[in-house]
Design a protein around this motif. Structure first.
Motif, PDB file in Angstrom:
ATOM      1  N   ASP A 261      31.262 -56.915  -0.358  1.00 40.81           N
ATOM      2  CA  ASP A 261      31.316 -55.611  -1.005  1.00 40.81           C
ATOM      3  C   ASP A 261      32.144 -55.801  -2.274  1.00 40.81           C
ATOM      4  OD1 ASP A 261      31.585 -52.970  -1.778  1.00 40.81           O
ATOM      5  OD2 ASP A 261      32.758 -52.368  -0.032  1.00 40.81           O
ATOM      6  N   VAL A 262      31.513 -55.659  -3.428  1.00 36.46           N
ATOM      7  CA  VAL A 262      32.211 -55.792  -4.704  1.00 36.46           C
ATOM      8  C   VAL A 262      32.463 -54.387  -5.237  1.00 36.46           C
ATOM      9  CG1 VAL A 262      32.119 -56.691  -7.057  1.00 36.46           C
ATOM     10  CG2 VAL A 262      31.120 -58.009  -5.168  1.00 36.46           C
ATOM     11  N   GLN A 263      33.741 -54.051  -5.418  1.00 38.37           N
ATOM     12  CA  GLN A 263      34.128 -52.731  -5.904  1.00 38.37           C
ATOM     13  C   GLN A 263      34.804 -52.886  -7.256  1.00 38.37           C
ATOM     14  OE1 GLN A 263      36.405 -50.656  -2.916  1.00 38.37           O
ATOM     15  NE2 GLN A 263      34.869 -51.021  -1.346  1.00 38.37           N
ATOM     16  N   VAL A 264      34.212 -52.242  -8.264  1.00 39.35           N
ATOM     17  CA  VAL A 264      34.741 -52.308  -9.620  1.00 39.35           C
ATOM     18  C   VAL A 264      35.125 -50.894 -10.049  1.00 39.35           C
ATOM     19  CG1 VAL A 264      34.257 -52.901 -12.024  1.00 39.35           C
ATOM     20  CG2 VAL A 264      33.292 -54.293 -10.178  1.00 39.35           C
ATOM     21  N   THR A 265      36.404 -50.714 -10.375  1.00 37.83           N
ATOM     22  CA  THR A 265      36.899 -49.428 -10.865  1.00 37.83           C
ATOM     23  C   THR A 265      37.134 -49.570 -12.357  1.00 37.83           C
ATOM     24  OG1 THR A 265      37.980 -49.038  -8.736  1.00 37.83           O
ATOM     25  CG2 THR A 265      38.680 -47.669 -10.599  1.00 37.83           C
ATOM     26  N   ASN A 266      36.480 -48.707 -13.147  1.00 41.48           N
ATOM     27  CA  ASN A 266      36.621 -48.811 -14.602  1.00 41.48           C
ATOM     28  C   ASN A 266      37.876 -48.084 -15.087  1.00 41.48           C
ATOM     29  OD1 ASN A 266      35.980 -46.046 -14.810  1.00 41.48           O
ATOM     30  ND2 ASN A 266      33.847 -46.444 -15.344  1.00 41.48           N
ATOM     31  N   ALA A 267      38.140 -48.114 -16.382  1.00 41.88           N
ATOM     32  CA  ALA A 267      39.349 -47.518 -16.955  1.00 41.88           C
ATOM     33  C   ALA A 267      39.422 -46.015 -16.725  1.00 41.88           C
ATOM     34  CB  ALA A 267      39.423 -47.834 -18.448  1.00 41.88           C
ATOM     35  N   ALA A 268      38.275 -45.370 -16.553  1.00 41.70           N
ATOM     36  CA  ALA A 268      38.243 -43.924 -16.294  1.00 41.70           C
ATOM     37  C   ALA A 268      38.504 -43.590 -14.832  1.00 41.70           C
ATOM     38  CB  ALA A 268      36.894 -43.349 -16.729  1.00 41.70           C
ATOM     39  N   GLY A 269      38.599 -44.626 -13.987  1.00 45.83           N
ATOM     40  CA  GLY A 269      38.877 -44.403 -12.575  1.00 45.83           C
ATOM     41  C   GLY A 269      37.639 -44.258 -11.709  1.00 45.83           C
ATOM     42  N   VAL A 270      36.451 -44.439 -12.279  1.00 49.12           N
ATOM     43  CA  VAL A 270      35.215 -44.357 -11.504  1.00 49.12           C
ATOM     44  C   VAL A 270      34.981 -45.708 -10.830  1.00 49.12           C
ATOM     45  CG1 VAL A 270      32.719 -44.003 -11.598  1.00 49.12           C
ATOM     46  CG2 VAL A 270      34.229 -42.620 -13.036  1.00 49.12           C
ATOM     47  N   ARG A 271      34.751 -45.669  -9.517  1.00 48.55           N
ATOM     48  CA  ARG A 271      34.549 -46.902  -8.753  1.00 48.55           C
ATOM     49  C   ARG A 271      33.075 -47.061  -8.397  1.00 48.55           C
ATOM     50  NH1 ARG A 271      37.276 -47.890  -2.984  1.00 48.55           N
ATOM     51  NH2 ARG A 271      38.374 -46.099  -3.786  1.00 48.55           N
ATOM     52  N   HIS A 272      32.534 -48.253  -8.680  1.00 49.56           N
ATOM     53  CA  HIS A 272      31.186 -48.611  -8.254  1.00 49.56           C
ATOM     54  C   HIS A 272      31.315 -49.615  -7.120  1.00 49.56           C
ATOM     55  CE1 HIS A 272      27.423 -51.219  -8.808  1.00 49.56           C
ATOM     56  NE2 HIS A 272      27.058 -50.150  -8.142  1.00 49.56           N
ATOM     57  N   MET A 273      30.690 -49.304  -5.993  1.00 52.47           N
ATOM     58  CA  MET A 273      30.677 -50.189  -4.845  1.00 52.47           C
ATOM     59  C   MET A 273      29.272 -50.758  -4.701  1.00 52.47           C
ATOM     60  SD  MET A 273      30.532 -49.329  -0.823  1.00 52.47           S
ATOM     61  CE  MET A 273      28.780 -49.067  -1.025  1.00 52.47           C
ATOM     62  N   CYS A 274      29.157 -52.069  -4.575  1.00 53.64           N
ATOM     63  CA  CYS A 274      27.866 -52.704  -4.332  1.00 53.64           C
ATOM     64  C   CYS A 274      28.046 -53.742  -3.239  1.00 53.64           C
ATOM     65  CB  CYS A 274      27.308 -53.348  -5.600  1.00 53.64           C
ATOM     66  SG  CYS A 274      25.716 -54.146  -5.314  1.00 53.64           S
ATOM     67  N   ALA A 275      27.559 -53.422  -2.052  1.00 47.64           N
ATOM     68  CA  ALA A 275      27.597 -54.372  -0.944  1.00 47.64           C
ATOM     69  C   ALA A 275      26.238 -55.052  -0.864  1.00 47.64           C
ATOM     70  CB  ALA A 275      27.912 -53.659   0.359  1.00 47.64           C
ATOM     71  N   GLN A 276      26.235 -56.382  -0.857  1.00 50.25           N
ATOM     72  CA  GLN A 276      24.996 -57.141  -0.748  1.00 50.25           C
ATOM     73  C   GLN A 276      25.150 -58.165   0.356  1.00 50.25           C
ATOM     74  OE1 GLN A 276      23.835 -58.752  -4.540  1.00 50.25           O
ATOM     75  NE2 GLN A 276      23.355 -56.733  -5.362  1.00 50.25           N
ATOM     76  N   TYR A 277      24.138 -58.231   1.224  1.00 50.79           N
ATOM     77  CA  TYR A 277      24.202 -59.141   2.348  1.00 50.79           C
ATOM     78  C   TYR A 277      22.817 -59.349   2.937  1.00 50.79           C
ATOM     79  CZ  TYR A 277      24.654 -54.519   4.528  1.00 50.79           C
ATOM     80  OH  TYR A 277      24.477 -53.207   4.885  1.00 50.79           O
ATOM     81  N   MET A 278      22.686 -60.428   3.722  1.00 51.32           N
ATOM     82  CA  MET A 278      21.434 -60.726   4.387  1.00 51.32           C
ATOM     83  C   MET A 278      21.650 -60.733   5.890  1.00 51.32           C
ATOM     84  SD  MET A 278      18.716 -63.827   3.751  1.00 51.32           S
ATOM     85  CE  MET A 278      18.751 -63.503   2.009  1.00 51.32           C
ATOM     86  N   LEU A 279      20.713 -60.130   6.585  1.00 50.38           N
ATOM     87  CA  LEU A 279      20.712 -60.092   8.036  1.00 50.38           C
ATOM     88  C   LEU A 279      19.685 -61.085   8.559  1.00 50.38           C
ATOM     89  CD1 LEU A 279      20.490 -56.201   8.309  1.00 50.38           C
ATOM     90  CD2 LEU A 279      22.534 -57.563   8.782  1.00 50.38           C
ATOM     91  N   ALA A 280      19.997 -61.753   9.650  1.00 49.50           N
ATOM     92  CA  ALA A 280      19.052 -62.627  10.336  1.00 49.50           C
ATOM     93  C   ALA A 280      18.949 -62.152  11.772  1.00 49.50           C
ATOM     94  CB  ALA A 280      19.519 -64.082  10.293  1.00 49.50           C
ATOM     95  N   GLY A 281      17.726 -62.081  12.290  1.00 50.44           N
ATOM     96  CA  GLY A 281      17.554 -61.627  13.660  1.00 50.44           C
ATOM     97  C   GLY A 281      16.099 -61.482  14.020  1.00 50.44           C
ATOM     98  N   THR A 282      15.789 -60.455  14.809  1.00 52.37           N
ATOM     99  CA  THR A 282      14.415 -60.215  15.256  1.00 52.37           C
ATOM    100  C   THR A 282      14.006 -58.785  14.951  1.00 52.37           C
ATOM    101  OG1 THR A 282      15.219 -59.693  17.480  1.00 52.37           O
ATOM    102  CG2 THR A 282      14.471 -61.944  17.100  1.00 52.37           C
ATOM    103  N   ASP A 283      12.713 -58.621  14.612  1.00 53.53           N
ATOM    104  CA  ASP A 283      12.184 -57.284  14.337  1.00 53.53           C
ATOM    105  C   ASP A 283      11.814 -56.598  15.653  1.00 53.53           C
ATOM    106  OD1 ASP A 283       9.633 -58.237  15.102  1.00 53.53           O
ATOM    107  OD2 ASP A 283       8.987 -58.530  13.027  1.00 53.53           O
ATOM    108  N   SER A 284      11.247 -55.421  15.558  1.00 57.01           N
ATOM    109  CA  SER A 284      10.933 -54.612  16.738  1.00 57.01           C
ATOM    110  C   SER A 284       9.908 -55.262  17.659  1.00 57.01           C
ATOM    111  CB  SER A 284      10.441 -53.227  16.296  1.00 57.01           C
ATOM    112  OG  SER A 284       9.305 -53.358  15.459  1.00 57.01           O
ATOM    113  N   GLN A 285       9.170 -56.261  17.162  1.00 56.10           N
ATOM    114  CA  GLN A 285       8.198 -56.976  18.000  1.00 56.10           C
ATOM    115  C   GLN A 285       8.730 -58.318  18.496  1.00 56.10           C
ATOM    116  OE1 GLN A 285       4.477 -57.135  15.872  1.00 56.10           O
ATOM    117  NE2 GLN A 285       4.160 -54.935  16.082  1.00 56.10           N
ATOM    118  N   GLY A 286      10.020 -58.589  18.234  1.00 59.95           N
ATOM    119  CA  GLY A 286      10.649 -59.819  18.718  1.00 59.95           C
ATOM    120  C   GLY A 286      10.436 -61.026  17.831  1.00 59.95           C
ATOM    121  N   ASN A 287       9.895 -60.812  16.632  1.00 52.61           N
ATOM    122  CA  ASN A 287       9.668 -61.917  15.699  1.00 52.61           C
ATOM    123  C   ASN A 287      10.923 -62.208  14.890  1.00 52.61           C
ATOM    124  OD1 ASN A 287       6.836 -62.111  16.324  1.00 52.61           O
ATOM    125  ND2 ASN A 287       6.583 -60.213  15.177  1.00 52.61           N
TER     126      ASN A 287
END
Length: 137
Positions: A52-78
């Motif tokens: 999660d990368v959170q950048v707060t600018n000089a005006a105090g506004v914060r942008h949050m961007c979380a990026q990630y990958m999940l590994a697992g199985t779908d609803s059919q078990g694949n």
């Protein structure tokens, strides 16, 4: 209208791994994390590299961007992967509880891709003792 929750991602944060920097035009915080999800749609875990990368600018506004990958199985078990990019903006000194964000997805599952990539979702972040639970609607 809230909508139906399709999954809850349980994010686990090791607070000793957080990196922060203050500078003349703002603040940056990088929060690496792990975690898992169990749902009817998908069951799996967060692969290494999620942050999660959170950048707060000089005006105090914060942008949050979380990026990630999940590994697992779908609803059919694949076996499959889901990439998540979750974005939010917060006004100066304001972070609602729960906070709301806008997630987008990419998936290599033939079952999940048409649904996740073609629809618009909303996320809520709820604090937990381990980190945060991200509920996707």
């Amino acid at each position: 209208m809230k909508g139906k929750m399709i999954m809850e991602i349980r994010v686990v944060i090791d607070r000793s791994k957080i990196s922060e920097m203050d500078c003349s035009n703002g603040h940056v915080k990088i929060i690496p994390f792990t975690g898992f999800v169990e749902s009817e749609l998908f069951t799996g875990h967060i692969l290494p590299g999620g942050a999660d990368v959170q950048v707060t600018n000089a005006a105090g506004v914060r942008h949050m961007c979380a990026q990630y990958m999940l590994a697992g199985t779908d609803s059919q078990g694949n076996p499959c992967h889901i990439f998540v990019a979750n974005n939010a903006y917060f006004e100066r000194d304001h972070r609602p509880k729960p906070f709301e964000a806008c997630p987008t997805f990419m998936a290599d599952s033939p079952v999940l891709a048409p649904y996740l990539q073609g629809a618009h979702f909303r996320a809520e972040g709820h604090s937990s003792p381990e980190g945060v639970n991200i509920r996707i609607f």
